[in-house]
Motif scaffolding. Structure first.
Motif, PDB file in Angstrom:
ATOM      1  N   ALA A  78     -42.562 -38.083  -6.769  1.00  0.00           N
ATOM      2  CA  ALA A  78     -41.590 -37.029  -7.182  1.00  0.00           C
ATOM      3  C   ALA A  78     -42.329 -35.882  -6.929  1.00  0.00           C
ATOM      4  CB  ALA A  78     -41.264 -37.155  -8.559  1.00  0.00           C
ATOM      5  N   ARG A  79     -43.294 -35.573  -7.195  1.00  0.00           N
ATOM      6  CA  ARG A  79     -43.899 -34.341  -6.800  1.00  0.00           C
ATOM      7  C   ARG A  79     -44.337 -34.136  -5.324  1.00  0.00           C
ATOM      8  NH1 ARG A  79     -49.963 -33.106  -8.961  1.00  0.00           N
ATOM      9  NH2 ARG A  79     -50.266 -34.887  -7.508  1.00  0.00           N
ATOM     10  N   ASN A  80     -44.553 -35.351  -4.426  1.00  0.00           N
ATOM     11  CA  ASN A  80     -44.783 -35.472  -3.125  1.00  0.00           C
ATOM     12  C   ASN A  80     -43.385 -35.002  -2.418  1.00  0.00           C
ATOM     13  OD1 ASN A  80     -47.571 -35.816  -3.440  1.00  0.00           O
ATOM     14  ND2 ASN A  80     -47.361 -38.096  -3.025  1.00  0.00           N
ATOM     15  N   ARG A  81     -42.408 -35.413  -2.778  1.00  0.00           N
ATOM     16  CA  ARG A  81     -41.144 -35.108  -2.206  1.00  0.00           C
ATOM     17  C   ARG A  81     -40.849 -33.593  -2.072  1.00  0.00           C
ATOM     18  NH1 ARG A  81     -39.132 -36.187   1.212  1.00  0.00           N
ATOM     19  NH2 ARG A  81     -37.108 -36.610   0.778  1.00  0.00           N
ATOM     20  N   LEU A  82     -41.391 -32.929  -3.288  1.00  0.00           N
ATOM     21  CA  LEU A  82     -41.091 -31.638  -3.186  1.00  0.00           C
ATOM     22  C   LEU A  82     -42.282 -30.830  -2.264  1.00  0.00           C
ATOM     23  CD1 LEU A  82     -40.086 -30.796  -6.655  1.00  0.00           C
ATOM     24  CD2 LEU A  82     -38.506 -31.277  -4.896  1.00  0.00           C
ATOM     25  N   THR A  83     -43.360 -31.461  -2.182  1.00  0.00           N
ATOM     26  CA  THR A  83     -44.290 -30.610  -1.507  1.00  0.00           C
ATOM     27  C   THR A  83     -44.585 -30.998  -0.236  1.00  0.00           C
ATOM     28  OG1 THR A  83     -46.068 -32.382  -2.071  1.00  0.00           O
ATOM     29  CG2 THR A  83     -45.847 -30.479  -3.782  1.00  0.00           C
ATOM     30  N   THR A  84     -43.923 -32.170   0.368  1.00  0.00           N
ATOM     31  CA  THR A  84     -43.943 -32.492   1.683  1.00  0.00           C
ATOM     32  C   THR A  84     -42.393 -32.956   2.375  1.00  0.00           C
ATOM     33  OG1 THR A  84     -45.965 -33.782   0.958  1.00  0.00           O
ATOM     34  CG2 THR A  84     -45.220 -34.536   2.966  1.00  0.00           C
ATOM     35  N   PRO A  85     -42.244 -31.806   2.951  1.00  0.00           N
ATOM     36  CA  PRO A  85     -40.887 -31.989   3.615  1.00  0.00           C
ATOM     37  C   PRO A  85     -40.986 -33.146   4.779  1.00  0.00           C
ATOM     38  CG  PRO A  85     -41.509 -29.717   3.497  1.00  0.00           C
ATOM     39  CD  PRO A  85     -42.764 -30.485   3.166  1.00  0.00           C
ATOM     40  N   ALA A  86     -39.574 -33.584   4.973  1.00  0.00           N
ATOM     41  CA  ALA A  86     -39.675 -34.719   5.907  1.00  0.00           C
ATOM     42  C   ALA A  86     -39.745 -34.129   7.299  1.00  0.00           C
ATOM     43  CB  ALA A  86     -38.359 -35.436   5.856  1.00  0.00           C
ATOM     44  N   THR A  87     -40.450 -35.071   8.182  1.00  0.00           N
ATOM     45  CA  THR A  87     -40.551 -34.564   9.671  1.00  0.00           C
ATOM     46  C   THR A  87     -39.306 -35.022  10.607  1.00  0.00           C
ATOM     47  OG1 THR A  87     -41.566 -36.784  10.163  1.00  0.00           O
ATOM     48  CG2 THR A  87     -42.996 -34.586   9.670  1.00  0.00           C
ATOM     49  N   LEU A  88     -38.557 -34.010  11.018  1.00  0.00           N
ATOM     50  CA  LEU A  88     -37.479 -34.377  11.979  1.00  0.00           C
ATOM     51  C   LEU A  88     -37.543 -34.150  13.224  1.00  0.00           C
ATOM     52  CD1 LEU A  88     -34.765 -33.240   9.382  1.00  0.00           C
ATOM     53  CD2 LEU A  88     -35.368 -35.434   9.677  1.00  0.00           C
ATOM     54  N   THR A  89     -37.083 -34.768  14.357  1.00  0.00           N
ATOM     55  CA  THR A  89     -36.757 -34.632  15.706  1.00  0.00           C
ATOM     56  C   THR A  89     -35.835 -33.505  15.829  1.00  0.00           C
ATOM     57  OG1 THR A  89     -35.433 -36.326  16.139  1.00  0.00           O
ATOM     58  CG2 THR A  89     -37.757 -36.979  16.253  1.00  0.00           C
ATOM     59  N   LEU A  90     -35.682 -32.895  16.992  1.00  0.00           N
ATOM     60  CA  LEU A  90     -34.799 -31.979  17.062  1.00  0.00           C
ATOM     61  C   LEU A  90     -33.459 -32.563  17.420  1.00  0.00           C
ATOM     62  CD1 LEU A  90     -36.915 -29.550  19.296  1.00  0.00           C
ATOM     63  CD2 LEU A  90     -35.634 -28.692  17.286  1.00  0.00           C
ATOM     64  N   ALA A 100     -17.743 -22.534  13.446  1.00  0.00           N
ATOM     65  CA  ALA A 100     -18.712 -23.885  13.762  1.00  0.00           C
ATOM     66  C   ALA A 100     -19.894 -23.245  14.544  1.00  0.00           C
ATOM     67  CB  ALA A 100     -17.902 -24.775  14.694  1.00  0.00           C
ATOM     68  N   LEU A 101     -20.865 -23.785  14.468  1.00  0.00           N
ATOM     69  CA  LEU A 101     -22.160 -23.335  15.042  1.00  0.00           C
ATOM     70  C   LEU A 101     -22.185 -23.435  16.571  1.00  0.00           C
ATOM     71  CD1 LEU A 101     -25.137 -24.888  12.873  1.00  0.00           C
ATOM     72  CD2 LEU A 101     -24.224 -22.428  12.853  1.00  0.00           C
ATOM     73  N   PRO A 102     -22.543 -22.402  17.532  1.00  0.00           N
ATOM     74  CA  PRO A 102     -22.524 -22.676  19.043  1.00  0.00           C
ATOM     75  C   PRO A 102     -23.575 -23.722  19.226  1.00  0.00           C
ATOM     76  CG  PRO A 102     -23.392 -20.530  18.144  1.00  0.00           C
ATOM     77  CD  PRO A 102     -22.908 -21.154  16.849  1.00  0.00           C
ATOM     78  N   PRO A 103     -23.236 -24.221  20.261  1.00  0.00           N
ATOM     79  CA  PRO A 103     -24.463 -25.525  20.717  1.00  0.00           C
ATOM     80  C   PRO A 103     -25.640 -24.992  20.832  1.00  0.00           C
ATOM     81  CG  PRO A 103     -23.037 -24.717  22.625  1.00  0.00           C
ATOM     82  CD  PRO A 103     -22.300 -23.858  21.488  1.00  0.00           C
ATOM     83  N   ASP A 104     -25.804 -23.557  21.054  1.00  0.00           N
ATOM     84  CA  ASP A 104     -27.237 -23.389  21.411  1.00  0.00           C
ATOM     85  C   ASP A 104     -27.965 -22.623  19.836  1.00  0.00           C
ATOM     86  OD1 ASP A 104     -25.947 -20.836  21.178  1.00  0.00           O
ATOM     87  OD2 ASP A 104     -26.726 -19.710  22.532  1.00  0.00           O
ATOM     88  N   ILE A 105     -27.252 -23.082  18.786  1.00  0.00           N
ATOM     89  CA  ILE A 105     -27.940 -22.920  17.457  1.00  0.00           C
ATOM     90  C   ILE A 105     -28.109 -24.132  16.730  1.00  0.00           C
ATOM     91  CG2 ILE A 105     -27.838 -21.626  15.366  1.00  0.00           C
ATOM     92  CD1 ILE A 105     -28.286 -19.702  17.681  1.00  0.00           C
ATOM     93  N   LEU A 106     -29.390 -24.213  16.303  1.00  0.00           N
ATOM     94  CA  LEU A 106     -29.484 -25.278  15.170  1.00  0.00           C
ATOM     95  C   LEU A 106     -29.992 -24.532  13.788  1.00  0.00           C
ATOM     96  CD1 LEU A 106     -31.499 -28.047  17.089  1.00  0.00           C
ATOM     97  CD2 LEU A 106     -28.867 -27.874  16.767  1.00  0.00           C
ATOM     98  N   VAL A 107     -29.710 -25.491  12.708  1.00  0.00           N
ATOM     99  CA  VAL A 107     -30.528 -24.766  11.529  1.00  0.00           C
ATOM    100  C   VAL A 107     -30.786 -25.909  10.511  1.00  0.00           C
ATOM    101  CG1 VAL A 107     -28.664 -23.055  11.388  1.00  0.00           C
ATOM    102  CG2 VAL A 107     -27.840 -25.129  10.171  1.00  0.00           C
ATOM    103  N   ASN A 108     -31.801 -25.806   9.781  1.00  0.00           N
ATOM    104  CA  ASN A 108     -32.220 -26.848   8.800  1.00  0.00           C
ATOM    105  C   ASN A 108     -32.592 -26.339   7.631  1.00  0.00           C
ATOM    106  OD1 ASN A 108     -33.020 -29.475   7.988  1.00  0.00           O
ATOM    107  ND2 ASN A 108     -35.086 -28.991   8.711  1.00  0.00           N
ATOM    108  N   PHE A 109     -32.451 -26.815   6.737  1.00  0.00           N
ATOM    109  CA  PHE A 109     -32.672 -26.566   5.238  1.00  0.00           C
ATOM    110  C   PHE A 109     -33.820 -27.457   4.513  1.00  0.00           C
ATOM    111  CE2 PHE A 109     -28.355 -24.768   5.322  1.00  0.00           C
ATOM    112  CZ  PHE A 109     -28.680 -23.238   5.069  1.00  0.00           C
ATOM    113  N   TYR A 110     -34.612 -27.236   3.765  1.00  0.00           N
ATOM    114  CA  TYR A 110     -35.716 -28.117   3.411  1.00  0.00           C
ATOM    115  C   TYR A 110     -36.393 -27.348   2.200  1.00  0.00           C
ATOM    116  CZ  TYR A 110     -39.379 -26.058   6.379  1.00  0.00           C
ATOM    117  OH  TYR A 110     -40.048 -25.354   7.033  1.00  0.00           O
ATOM    118  N   ILE A 111     -37.229 -28.223   1.315  1.00  0.00           N
ATOM    119  CA  ILE A 111     -37.861 -27.562   0.064  1.00  0.00           C
ATOM    120  C   ILE A 111     -39.317 -27.824   0.486  1.00  0.00           C
ATOM    121  CG2 ILE A 111     -38.528 -27.893  -2.360  1.00  0.00           C
ATOM    122  CD1 ILE A 111     -35.778 -26.868  -1.932  1.00  0.00           C
TER     123      ILE A 111
END
Length: 219
Positions: free
Chosen positions: A88-100, A115-126
């Motif tokens: 549980a603690r590790n899920r908060l301290t270690t965000p997932a690695t994602l490809t673009l 809608a987001l334009p095609p040249d913009i990407l966003v990501n949220f994480y803890i």
């Protein structure tokens, strides 16, 4: 100064997001907000909660009058509980690695209006006790430049120059903007995880000491 916004986090759900992005190349100001009918679930918080629930189940899945028969039985239970608390603690301290491409194909891209334009990407994480927002600005790679194309692998944060292919187009990250905000209850949760693990370890240590006395046989 490039990214400013207001986010509303309720439990594991981002229920509101209002983001302003200043484009470096022309100082154009873009504005995006979550659609009113949408919420974004943060998988890290969901997973952490699930592990806590599993730890509680391990502790409570006995009759109230149950008596442990051996110290090893208690040690085995504590090991199982500590495993769930650590996960549980590790899920908060270690965000997932994602490809673009994974970020580009995420349902998060469909959360915004406009809608987001095609040249913009966003990501949220803890990350630990912080809610992080990363905005990637992209530019299209021309066919003449793709001879040096090297797609980037998975990462928590991709740097400028990272390349990827999505659909039939190849892109390169030109700018990366990361903003973060401390979430007080996440900080509390991390403290409680640490205290809980320490209490479990203290119980294990006491059981081990008593077991050594029990097994001691003087000559």
């Amino acid at each position: 100064d490039q990214v400013k916004g207001v986010l509303t986090l309720q439990g594991d759900a981002l229920c509101q997001a209002d983001i302003n992005l200043k484009m470096p190349r022309n100082n154009q100001l873009l504005h995006f907000a979550f659609r009113e009918d949408k919420q974004w679930k943060l998988q890290q918080i969901q997973d952490a909660r699930n592990h806590v629930n599993q730890a509680i189940y391990l502790l409570m899945n006995r009759d109230v009058n149950y008596q442990f028969k051996t110290g090893s039985e208690v040690l085995k239970l504590m090991d199982a509980v500590m495993l769930q608390l650590s996960r549980a603690r590790n899920r908060l301290t270690t965000p997932a690695t994602l490809t673009l491409p994974e970020i580009a194909s995420s349902g998060l891209t469909k959360m915004f209006t406009p809608a987001l334009p095609p040249d913009i990407l966003v990501n949220f994480y803890i990350n630990l006790n912080k809610l992080c927002l990363t905005v990637y600005q992209l530019h299209v790679l021309q066919p003449s430049t793709t001879k040096n194309f090297k797609p980037a692998g998975g990462s928590i944060l991709h740097n400028p120059g990272a390349m990827f292919e999505f659909g039939s187009q190849r892109y390169e990250v030109s700018h990366v903007h990361k903003v973060e905000c401390v979430v007080p209850w996440l900080n509390d949760a991390l403290v409680f995880f640490t205290v809980s693990l320490q209490l479990c370890q203290q119980l294990k240590d006491k059981i081990s000491v008593f077991s050594s006395y029990w097994n001691y046989r003087p000559y």
